[in-house]
Design a protein around this motif. Structure first.
Motif, PDB file in Angstrom:
ATOM      1  N   THR A  53      -5.011  -0.394  15.368  1.00  0.00           N
ATOM      2  CA  THR A  53      -3.652  -0.722  14.945  1.00  0.00           C
ATOM      3  C   THR A  53      -3.352  -0.095  13.593  1.00  0.00           C
ATOM      4  OG1 THR A  53      -3.716  -2.793  16.182  1.00  0.00           O
ATOM      5  CG2 THR A  53      -2.077  -2.635  14.425  1.00  0.00           C
ATOM      6  N   TRP A  54      -4.280  -0.243  12.655  1.00  0.00           N
ATOM      7  CA  TRP A  54      -4.073   0.298  11.308  1.00  0.00           C
ATOM      8  C   TRP A  54      -3.991   1.821  11.339  1.00  0.00           C
ATOM      9  CZ3 TRP A  54      -1.966  -1.185   7.168  1.00  0.00           C
ATOM     10  CH2 TRP A  54      -2.193  -0.542   5.946  1.00  0.00           C
ATOM     11  N   LEU A  75      -0.762   4.012  10.244  1.00  0.00           N
ATOM     12  CA  LEU A  75      -0.846   5.049   9.207  1.00  0.00           C
ATOM     13  C   LEU A  75      -0.342   6.386   9.728  1.00  0.00           C
ATOM     14  CD1 LEU A  75      -4.283   4.304   7.513  1.00  0.00           C
ATOM     15  CD2 LEU A  75      -2.006   4.029   6.513  1.00  0.00           C
ATOM     16  N   THR A 128      -2.237 -10.220   6.654  1.00  0.00           N
ATOM     17  CA  THR A 128      -2.356  -8.816   6.248  1.00  0.00           C
ATOM     18  C   THR A 128      -3.418  -8.041   7.021  1.00  0.00           C
ATOM     19  OG1 THR A 128      -3.914  -9.409   4.496  1.00  0.00           O
ATOM     20  CG2 THR A 128      -1.575  -9.301   3.899  1.00  0.00           C
ATOM     21  N   TYR A 129      -3.991  -8.608   8.059  1.00  0.00           N
ATOM     22  CA  TYR A 129      -5.108  -7.971   8.748  1.00  0.00           C
ATOM     23  C   TYR A 129      -4.670  -7.332  10.066  1.00  0.00           C
ATOM     24  CZ  TYR A 129      -7.937 -10.187   5.259  1.00  0.00           C
ATOM     25  OH  TYR A 129      -8.464 -10.563   4.056  1.00  0.00           O
ATOM     26  N   ALA A 130      -5.055  -6.055  10.228  1.00  0.00           N
ATOM     27  CA  ALA A 130      -4.827  -5.323  11.477  1.00  0.00           C
ATOM     28  C   ALA A 130      -6.153  -4.679  11.867  1.00  0.00           C
ATOM     29  CB  ALA A 130      -3.753  -4.257  11.287  1.00  0.00           C
ATOM     30  N   ASN A 131      -6.434  -4.597  13.172  1.00  0.00           N
ATOM     31  CA  ASN A 131      -7.688  -3.972  13.594  1.00  0.00           C
ATOM     32  C   ASN A 131      -7.635  -2.469  13.332  1.00  0.00           C
ATOM     33  OD1 ASN A 131      -6.523  -2.630  15.862  1.00  0.00           O
ATOM     34  ND2 ASN A 131      -6.747  -4.464  17.102  1.00  0.00           N
ATOM     35  N   GLU A 132      -8.758  -1.794  13.527  1.00  0.00           N
ATOM     36  CA  GLU A 132      -8.878  -0.375  13.174  1.00  0.00           C
ATOM     37  C   GLU A 132      -7.875   0.496  13.925  1.00  0.00           C
ATOM     38  OE1 GLU A 132     -11.527  -2.174  14.275  1.00  0.00           O
ATOM     39  OE2 GLU A 132     -12.836  -2.347  12.529  1.00  0.00           O
ATOM     40  N   THR A 181       0.859  -1.167   0.000  1.00  0.00           N
ATOM     41  CA  THR A 181       0.000   0.000   0.000  1.00  0.00           C
ATOM     42  C   THR A 181       0.904   1.227   0.000  1.00  0.00           C
ATOM     43  OG1 THR A 181      -1.793   1.170   1.117  1.00  0.00           O
ATOM     44  CG2 THR A 181      -0.243   0.005   2.532  1.00  0.00           C
ATOM     45  N   GLU A 188      -5.671  -9.237  15.451  1.00  0.00           N
ATOM     46  CA  GLU A 188      -5.222  -8.185  14.533  1.00  0.00           C
ATOM     47  C   GLU A 188      -4.567  -7.013  15.246  1.00  0.00           C
ATOM     48  OE1 GLU A 188      -8.920  -7.369  12.620  1.00  0.00           O
ATOM     49  OE2 GLU A 188      -9.020  -9.340  11.719  1.00  0.00           O
TER      50      GLU A 188
END
Length: 111
Positions: free
Chosen positions: A28-29, A33, A22-26, A4, A65
């Motif tokens: 964490t993401w 970012l 490839t999954y992270a919770n909200e 990304t 995640e």
């Protein structure tokens, strides 16, 4: 592999996730970012977070995640794995400190 990237006039990042987790919770993401936009590095690489169902996959600490394996930053900016015991001179210390500080600022308190 998952990539990304984001780029505008003053902010940018590129994240490469090398494996299927490839999954992270909200939270964490969002914090990841924020940290990536803080430092604007184009060589952030990760070995993974969690599977799509929240299971940890091969790493038992990656439940729900929440956790990820982010690689050390290298002087050559390749995103390749860095073995600090074998090639410590390849670590970009200045950028790694900036990255760690950005992660901490956005909630990553245990690195």
């Amino acid at each position: 592999m998952y990539r990304t990237l984001y780029r505008n006039e003053s902010k940018h990042y590129k994240l490469t996730i090398k494996f299927q987790r490839t999954y992270a919770n909200e939270q964490t993401w969002a914090s990841l970012l924020g940290a990536m936009l803080e430092v604007c590095f184009d060589d952030i690489a990760c070995n993974g977070f969690s599977m799509s169902d929240g299971s940890p996959g091969v790493s038992s600490s990656h439940l729900n995640e929440k956790n990820g394996d982010i690689r050390y930053l290298r002087k050559d900016r390749s995103g390749k794995i860095l073995d600090l015991s074998a090639t410590p001179h390849e670590l970009d210390i200045k950028r790694q400190i900036a990255w760690n500080e950005a992660l901490y600022k956005f909630g990553w308190k245990s690195l």
